[in-house]
Design an enzyme around this catalytic site. Structure first.
Site, PDB file in Angstrom:
ATOM      1  N   GLU A  50       0.786  -1.229   0.000  1.00 42.27           N
ATOM      2  CA  GLU A  50       0.000   0.000   0.000  1.00 42.27           C
ATOM      3  C   GLU A  50       0.823   1.286   0.000  1.00 42.27           C
ATOM      4  OE1 GLU A  50      -3.470   0.156  -0.136  1.00 42.27           O
ATOM      5  OE2 GLU A  50      -3.296  -2.005  -0.522  1.00 42.27           O
ATOM      6  N   SER A  60     -46.583 -28.073  43.931  1.00 45.16           N
ATOM      7  CA  SER A  60     -46.021 -28.794  45.073  1.00 45.16           C
ATOM      8  C   SER A  60     -44.577 -28.427  45.361  1.00 45.16           C
ATOM      9  CB  SER A  60     -46.106 -30.306  44.828  1.00 45.16           C
ATOM     10  OG  SER A  60     -47.443 -30.691  44.574  1.00 45.16           O
TER      11      SER A  60
END
Length: 761
Positions: A72, A441
Site C-alpha cells: 500500500e 407442590s
C-alpha cells in the site's frame, strides 16, 4: 512563477478553512467486538456494530505490517503523509489507463487512507483530494508513524464483515494475528484494494494473484528473501472457519448476559466497547442441559402420539413442491420429507435433496397406541418431519409444550447453565427468568421448613383425611385433594412430605399459621407479596424459575440468601477490569495474572437456622429415596429433591441438588393448559434432571453436612416411634425436642427459633 505560488497558497488557504479537527484521533478508540466466554474458555457469542478486535501496534507481527506497507505505501516511513514520487508514477500510469478506458489508479498513502476513513468521504473530486493531502500532511507532523499505522490497521475494512487485521485473521483463518504465517499475512494485505472483489471463497484465482503480488513487493522491499518468497508463492490459500469445538451455542444464556451488561454500562459500551466478558457458565453443563431439556420435552410430547402431517401435496414434481413448502419453526435438526408410499411395515419418503429413504414401523411406534401399519397415520403426499437415525429415518414432530432448565452453584449463586426454552430461534422468551408460573407442590419444602423452624419435628403424626377451609364471606369452602385422589390415614410429617400429601401440607400450614407461611415465602425471595390464603401452601402463587432456584439454593447451602450471578469478570478493550462478581462495578487495576485479583467477599445473610435447614434437606433426601422423586435413584448419588405439579397438571417442576450443584427443570405450555391427567413433575420434569445428571455430573457422591447439636435416633418410618428394627430410618432432632412416641396432638413452639425480626432478609 510568483502567480503560480500565490495560486497554490490561495488554494491551500481556501481548502484549509473548514477541515475536520484531526486532533480527535488522539483520543479515538475504534468500536470493537464484545465477546462472551464460558468460565472454561469457550466462546459463547460476539456482539458488535462493526466486527473489530482492536490490537495495539506493538502486538501486530512485523511481517504483517511489512506486507501492508509493501502493498500500500512503500515509502511510508520516509514521506510526510504524501508520497510525491508515488503520485507522479500514478499520474503517468493514469494517462495510459484513461486512453484504454480503464479506471484511474490512486496514489494514496496509508496516511491519506486514514484521513479518508476517519474524516472524508470516498468522493472522487479535486477538492476532496486537496483536503485529504492537507490533512495527511498535518497528521504526519502530529503523530508518529506507528500511531498512524495502528489507526490504519485497526480501522480498515477487509471484507466478510471484518474491520482491522485482527478481525480478518479470525474471520479468514480462525487465528489470532500472532499465529499468522507469511502467506496468510500477505493475503490479508491483498484485501484493502477491493475487499468486496477480493473474496477468496468466490474469486480464488484473483485473490491468489493479488497475494502473490504482495509477496513479490515484499521481496522488492527486501522484507523477505527470494527463497522464502518462492516457497510462499507456491503455497495455496487455505481458509479455516472457526471450529465448533472452540465455541458453544447458548442463546438464552447469552441474551441474559447481554441484558445485564447493557443494564450496567449501556448499549453503546456493550456494542462498541470491545469488552471481554467471562461468564459463570460451565460449557459442558450448558451443552448437556440443552440436550436434556429438549429430550425431556420431546419424550413427553411423543407420549401424546402423532398429531397430524404438516400438509399434503401432489406427488407430481414432489421435490420442487417440498423445497417450496414453508418450514415450521423449531425444526432444529429435523428435516422435511414427503410420504411417497406408506407400506405395511415402513413408509417410503422423499427428501429435499431428491433422494429417497424409508421410516421403519418401529421408528414410528410412538405415533399411535398399537400401531400396526404405517398407513394408519400417514398417506401419500403427506409432508412430515423426520430425523436421520442410523441408515434410515424416524418420524418426528415439533413439541407443543415448552420448558426451561437451570444449573447453579448453590453457594455462590453462579448460574452454571441456563436454557430458557426449546429453541431460541423460534421463541426468544426466556422461561428461566422471564416467565411467572405457579410452583405447585414445589413450594412444600418451605411450608415444612416453617414448621421445622418452630420445632415441629419430622416424626410428628398427622391424619391424611379430607379437610375443608373457609375462604371468606360469600365464598365456598376450599377442599384440597391429594394428587392420587385417596387418603392414607395417619402418618409422620416426613412420610407426608416424601409422598407430597396435599391435605397434610395444609394441616402443617395451619399449625404454622398462614402469616408465617407468607413470611417464609417472602424471606426466601419466592414471591414478594404472597396471597394470604391456605391455597398458597400448595403453590397457588406466581414465581420464576430463577427465584425458585435461588430459594432452593438457600436450602442447599445451609440457609444463606444468595442472588443469581451470570458474569464473573468484565474487561474493557484495554484490559482494565471494570466488573468483578464479588463486588460488582469496580476500578480495579489491570492485571496480567491469569486469575483476577482478590477482592473482599460480600458478607452472606443467613435466612434460616442450620438445624432446620438440615432437617428439610433430610426430608428431601428421603423424597429422592422413597417418595415422589424416587426415579432419581438410578443416578446413584446422594440427592435431595422435590417434584412440583400444579392443579390440572398445568405446570410441572423438579428441583434436585447434591452437596455441590442444584438443578431445576420446568415443563408447561406457554398458554397454560393441562399436560395430561397422568402427567406430573415426576413424569415430565424429573427425567430431564436424571438425563442431565447421568451424562454430565461426574462428581463423587457426597453426604450432606450434619450440623453440630442435632440428635439422631432410629425411627419407625410408618409410626414415627423409636425403633430398633433393621428397617428403621435415621431421623435428626433438635436438642430437647425429640419425642420417641409422637401423637397427632401437636406440641409446637409458637415462634420460629430463627429470628426474622431484623428484616435484613
Amino acid at each position: 512563477m510568483i502567480a503560480g505560488l500565490v495560486f497554490v497558497l490561495g488554494a491551500l488557504y481556501y481548502y484549509s478553512r473548514d477541515l475536520p479537527n484531526y486532533t480527535t484521533l488522539e483520543n479515538y478508540y475504534p468500536p470493537a467486538v464484545t465477546r462472551l466466554y464460558s468460565s472454561d474458555g469457550k466462546l459463547i457469542e460476539e456482539y458488535a456494530k462493526e466486527y473489530r478486535i482492536f490490537v495495539p501496534i506493538d502486538t501486530i507481527p512485523k511481517s504483517l505490517k511489512e506486507a501492508f506497507i509493501a502493498a500500500e505505501d512503500r515509502n511510508f516511513y520516509e514521506h510526510k503523509g504524501l508520497d510525491i514520487p508515488g503520485i507522479v508514477r500514478a499520474a503517468i500510469s493514469n494517462v495510459g489507463r484513461i486512453l484504454r478506458g480503464k479506471r484511474m489508479e490512486g496514489g494514496s498513502t496509508i496516511t491519506q487512507q486514514v484521513v479518508k476513513n476517519f474524516f472524508l468521504t470516498s468522493e472522487q473530486s479535486l477538492s476532496r483530494k486537496i483536503k485529504e493531502a492537507i490533512l495527511a500532511y498535518r497528521i504526519s507532523k502530529t503523530y508518529t508513524k506507528d500511531q498512524i499505522l495502528e489507526l490504519y490497521l485497526n480501522q480498515i475494512y477487509l471484507g466478510k464483515g471484518a474491520y482491522g487485521v485482527a478481525a480478518a485473521a479470525n474471520v479468514y483463518f480462525n487465528k489470532s494475528i500472532d499465529e499468522l504465517n507469511l502467506v496468510e499475512s500477505a493475503m490479508i494485505a491483498a484485501l484493502p484494494k477491493a475487499p468486496s472483489v477480493f473474496n477468496p471463497e468466490k474469486r480464488y484465482e484473483r485473490v491468489l494473484a493479488r497475494r502473490n503480488y504482495v509477496i513479490s513487493r515484499m521481496v522488492e522491499e527486501r522484507y523477505i528473501t527470494p527463497e522464502i518468497a518462492e516457497a510462499a508463492l507456491d503455497s495455496p490459500i487455505i481458509l479455516h472457519k472457526r471450529s465448533k469445538a472452540d465455541s458453544i451455542s447458548a442463546d438464552y444464556f447469552a441474551e441474559t448476559v447481554r441484558e445485564k451488561i447493557i443494564e450496567l454500562f449501556g448499549k453503546e459500551m456493550f456494542y462498541t466497547g470491545g469488552l471481554t466478558v467471562i461468564t459463570t457458565m460451565d460449557s459442558k453443563y450448558q451443552q448437556q442441559a440443552e440436550k436434556s431439556l429438549r429430550k425431556g420435552i420431546r419424550d413427553y410430547d411423543r407420549r401424546g402420539g402423532f398429531r397430524r402431517a404438516l400438509g399434503n401435496i401432489s406427488l407430481d414434481d414432489w421435490r420442487e413442491e417440498l423445497i417450496k413448502f414453508s418450514k415450521p419453526k423449531a425444526m432444529l435438526e429435523y428435516e422435511l420429507a414427503i410420504i411417497l408410499n406408506p407400506e405395511h411395515n415402513k413408509a417410503i419418503i422423499g427428501l429435499t435433496d431428491g433422494k429417497t429413504s424409508h421410516i421403519p414401523l418401529r421408528k414410528m411406534k410412538w405415533a399411535k397406541k398399537a400401531l400396526a401399519t404405517t398407513d394408519e397415520i400417514l398417506k401419500k403426499g403427506d409432508i412430515i418431519l423426520v430425523e436421520k437415525t442410523g441408515k434410515n429415518y424416524a418420524l418426528r414432530q415439533i413439541p407443543l409444550a415448552n420448558g426451561a432448565f437451570m444449573i447453579t452453584d448453590q453457594y455462590s449463586g453462579r448460574v452454571l447453565a441456563q436454557v430458557g426454552g426449546y429453541d431460541f430461534k423460534a421463541s426468544k422468551f426466556n422461561r428461566a427468568h422471564q416467565a411467572l408460573r405457579q410452583p405447585g407442590s414445589a413450594i412444600k419444602p418451605f411450608i415444612y421448613l416453617a414448621a421445622l423452624e418452630r420445632s415441629i419435628q419430622p416424626n410428628q403424626l398427622y391424619d391424611d383425611e379430607p379437610i375443608s377451609l373457609p375462604q371468606g364471606p360469600g365464598l365456598p369452602e376450599w377442599t384440597p385433594k391429594n394428587y392420587s385422589g385417596d387418603f392414607l390415614g395417619t402418618m409422620t410429617m416426613r412420610k407426608a412430605f416424601e409422598k407430597s400429601r396435599n391435605t397434610i401440607t395444609v394441616k402443617v400450614a395451619q399449625d404454622v399459621g398462614i402469616e408465617n407461611v407468607s413470611e417464609i415465602i417472602k424471606r426466601f425471595g419466592i414471591n414478594s407479596n404472597p396471597p394470604p390464603y391456605y391455597s398458597l401452601c400448595l403453590g397457588a402463587l406466581e414465581s420464576s424459575m430463577e427465584k425458585m432456584a435461588m430459594a432452593y439454593s438457600a436450602i442447599a447451602n445451609g440457609g444463606y440468601k444468595i442472588a443469581p450471578h451470570y458474569i464473573e469478570l468484565i474487561k474493557d478493550a484495554k484490559g482494565n477490569i471494570i466488573y468483578k462478581r464479588e463486588t460488582g462495578i469496580c476500578n480495579c487495576e489491570a492485571s496480567d495474572a491469569i486469575d483476577p485479583p482478590d477482592v473482599k467477599q460480600i458478607d452472606r445473610i443467613r435466612i434460616s437456622d442450620e438445624g432446620s435447614i438440615f432437617q428439610i434437606q433430610s426430608l428431601m433426601e428421603g423424597g429422592a429415596l422413597r417418595g415422589t422423586s424416587r426415579r432419581t435413584r438410578p443416578i446413584g448419588k446422594v440427592i435431595a429433591a422435590k417434584t412440583g405439579t400444579t392443579n390440572d397438571s398445568m405446570d410441572t417442576w423438579f428441583i434436585g441438588f447434591t452437596p455441590r450443584i442444584l438443578a431445576i427443570s420446568y415443563v408447561g405450555h406457554d398458554s397454560p393448559r393441562d399436560l395430561g391427567k397422568r402427567e406430573s413433575g415426576a413424569t415430565v420434569a424429573l427425567p430431564i434432571f436424571v438425563d442431565f445428571m447421568q451424562k454430565a455430573y461426574k462428581e463423587p457422591s457426597l453426604q450432606f453436612k450434619i450440623p453440630e447439636g442435632l440428635v439422631s435416633a432410629q425411627i419407625d418410618y410408618e409410626t414415627g416411634v423409636k425403633s430398633n428394627s433393621p428397617d428403621a430410618i435415621t431421623e435428626y432432632f433438635k436438642p430437647g425436642h425429640f419425642n420417641p412416641s409422637p401423637s397427632v396432638n401437636i406440641e409446637k413452639t409458637e415462634d420460629s427459633i430463627f429470628d426474622t425480626s431484623s428484616g435484613i432478609y
